[in-house]
Design an enzyme around this catalytic site. Structure first.
Site, short mmCIF file in Angstrom:
data_model
loop_
_atom_site.label_atom_id
_atom_site.label_comp_id
_atom_site.label_asym_id
_atom_site.label_seq_id
_atom_site.Cartn_x
_atom_site.Cartn_y
_atom_site.Cartn_z
N LYS A 13 0.82 -1.21 0.00
CA LYS A 13 0.00 0.00 0.00
C LYS A 13 0.86 1.27 0.00
O LYS A 13 0.60 2.20 -0.74
CB LYS A 13 -0.91 0.04 1.24
CG LYS A 13 -1.87 -1.12 1.35
CD LYS A 13 -2.81 -0.98 2.55
CE LYS A 13 -2.09 -1.00 3.89
NZ LYS A 13 -1.56 -2.33 4.27
N ARG A 88 -9.60 0.79 8.78
CA ARG A 88 -9.13 -0.55 9.06
C ARG A 88 -10.17 -1.40 9.75
O ARG A 88 -9.94 -2.58 10.01
CB ARG A 88 -7.95 -0.44 10.00
CG ARG A 88 -6.66 -0.89 9.30
CD ARG A 88 -5.66 -1.31 9.84
NE ARG A 88 -4.36 -1.61 10.03
CZ ARG A 88 -3.29 -1.04 9.54
NH1 ARG A 88 -3.36 -0.01 8.76
NH2 ARG A 88 -2.14 -1.51 9.84
N ARG A 127 11.87 -6.95 5.67
CA ARG A 127 11.76 -5.50 5.53
C ARG A 127 12.60 -4.78 6.59
O ARG A 127 12.65 -5.20 7.73
CB ARG A 127 10.29 -5.09 5.65
CG ARG A 127 10.05 -3.60 5.46
CD ARG A 127 8.67 -3.35 4.91
NE ARG A 127 7.65 -3.28 5.95
CZ ARG A 127 6.38 -2.96 5.70
NH1 ARG A 127 5.98 -2.69 4.47
NH2 ARG A 127 5.51 -2.92 6.68
N ARG A 160 11.24 -3.29 12.20
CA ARG A 160 10.27 -2.65 13.09
C ARG A 160 9.90 -3.58 14.22
O ARG A 160 9.91 -4.80 14.06
CB ARG A 160 9.00 -2.29 12.30
CG ARG A 160 9.02 -0.89 11.74
CD ARG A 160 7.95 -0.67 10.69
NE ARG A 160 6.63 -1.19 11.06
CZ ARG A 160 5.57 -1.11 10.25
NH1 ARG A 160 5.67 -0.54 9.07
NH2 ARG A 160 4.41 -1.61 10.62
N ARG A 171 -0.64 -9.55 13.17
CA ARG A 171 -1.16 -8.49 12.30
C ARG A 171 -1.97 -9.08 11.14
O ARG A 171 -2.98 -8.51 10.73
CB ARG A 171 -0.02 -7.64 11.76
CG ARG A 171 0.40 -6.55 12.72
CD ARG A 171 1.79 -6.06 12.43
NE ARG A 171 1.91 -5.31 11.20
CZ ARG A 171 3.02 -5.23 10.49
NH1 ARG A 171 4.11 -5.85 10.87
NH2 ARG A 171 3.05 -4.50 9.40
P1 ADP Z 1 1.03 -2.31 8.13
O1 ADP Z 1 2.41 -2.48 7.63
O2 ADP Z 1 0.56 -3.39 9.05
O3 ADP Z 1 0.04 -1.94 7.08
P2 ADP Z 1 0.84 0.30 9.36
O4 ADP Z 1 2.13 1.00 9.24
O5 ADP Z 1 -0.29 0.71 8.48
O6 ADP Z 1 1.16 -1.23 9.23
O7 ADP Z 1 0.33 0.36 10.87
C1 ADP Z 1 1.14 -0.03 11.96
C2 ADP Z 1 0.28 -0.17 13.20
O8 ADP Z 1 -0.35 1.06 13.51
C3 ADP Z 1 -0.85 -1.17 13.10
O9 ADP Z 1 -0.42 -2.50 13.36
C4 ADP Z 1 -1.81 -0.65 14.16
O10 ADP Z 1 -1.38 -0.97 15.47
C5 ADP Z 1 -1.68 0.85 14.01
N1 ADP Z 1 -2.66 1.41 13.03
C6 ADP Z 1 -2.36 2.02 11.85
N2 ADP Z 1 -3.48 2.42 11.22
C7 ADP Z 1 -4.51 2.07 12.01
C8 ADP Z 1 -5.94 2.19 11.92
N3 ADP Z 1 -6.54 2.78 10.84
N4 ADP Z 1 -6.69 1.70 12.92
C9 ADP Z 1 -6.12 1.12 14.01
N5 ADP Z 1 -4.80 0.95 14.16
C10 ADP Z 1 -3.99 1.43 13.18
#
Ligand code: ADP
Ligand code: ZN
Length: 213
Positions: A13, A88, A127, A160, A171
């Site tokens: 994404k 989400r 990553r 990370r 996740r």
């Molecule tokens: P990913 O690589 O899993 O897509 P992100 O960088 O988008 O990870 O998000 C990292 C973390 O931040 C998620 O695992 C969650 O804990 C939190 N997070 C991000 N966006 C949201 C959201 N829209 N709703 C709830 N938690 C979120």
């Protein structure tokens, strides 16, 4: 353009969003980046989000909606936005719908980027992310020149905290339980574009074909 990017962690994404910003000046809005920034800066928001993030769980819908209501009303959103990692959950999607109606705005599409689970697992465990500038590397396909050091800024390129095997598998489960239902939600809204993502460029082509830009 105004897009939602849907897809499991590691589906690409963020990469797709970054490429799209170059096409028409839309801004990338990543809730993950906003939250990681808040954690790094030690703000109240960061403190509230940190534990859930490290475990690979979602932070609360209220916290996220508070951030996004403000963010979507900033000036740079007028030229379009690419929502990366938001919404989400179904409650977030409902709240976003209400918010956009209030603002008199319409989304162009919700793009589902579909990548097989084994590809995702492999991508996420390899990553590396720069702690200072956020640049993303991959130990196999896009390594840093010097191990552990960001090519761009010299910062530390690290795994990370939520990219250990255990947190990743959590996740992915959270994605399947809470976020995958959004595919049906946006299908009902007539906004869904599903793309089998062989490459980020293929995803971009499919998006441009659909919304004609
Ligand atoms: P990913 O690589 O899993 O897509 P992100 O960088 O988008 O990870 O998000 C990292 C973390 O931040 C998620 O695992 C969650 O804990 C939190 N997070 C991000 N966006 C949201 C959201 N829209 N709703 C709830 N938690 C979120
Ligand atoms: Zn860097």
């Amino acid at each position: 353009m105004k897009l939602i990017l849907l897809g499991a962690p590691g589906a690409g994404k963020g990469t797709v969003a970054k490429l799209l910003t170059k096409i028409d000046g839309s801004v990338q809005i990543s809730t993950g980046d906003i939250l990681r920034g808040a954690v790094a800066a030690g703000t109240e928001l960061g403190k509230q989000a940190q534990a859930a993030m490290n475990a690979g769980d979602l932070v609360s819908d209220d916290l996220i909606m508070g951030i996004m209501e403000e963010r979507l009303q900033e000036d740079d959103c007028k030229s379009g936005y690419l929502l990366d990692g938001f919404p989400r959950t179904i409650p977030q999607a409902e709240a976003l719908k209400t918010l956009l109606e209030k603002m008199g705005e319409k989304l162009d599409a919700a793009v589902e980027i579909d990548v097989p689970r084994d590809v995702i697992l492999d991508r996420l465990t390899t990553r590396r992310t720069c702690e200072s500038c956020g640049a993303i590397y991959n130990t196999k396909s896009n390594p840093t020149k010097v191990e552990g050091i960001c090519d761009k800024c010299g910062g530390a390129a690290v795994q990370r905290e939520d990219e250990t095997e255990e947190a990743i598998s959590n996740r992915l489960n959270v994605y399947n339980d809470q976020t995958a239902p959004l595919v049906g939600f946006y299908k009902n809204e007539g906004l869904l574009l599903s793309v089998d993502a062989t490459s980020s460029d293929a995803v971009i082509d499919a998006i441009q074909a659909k919304i004609g830009q």
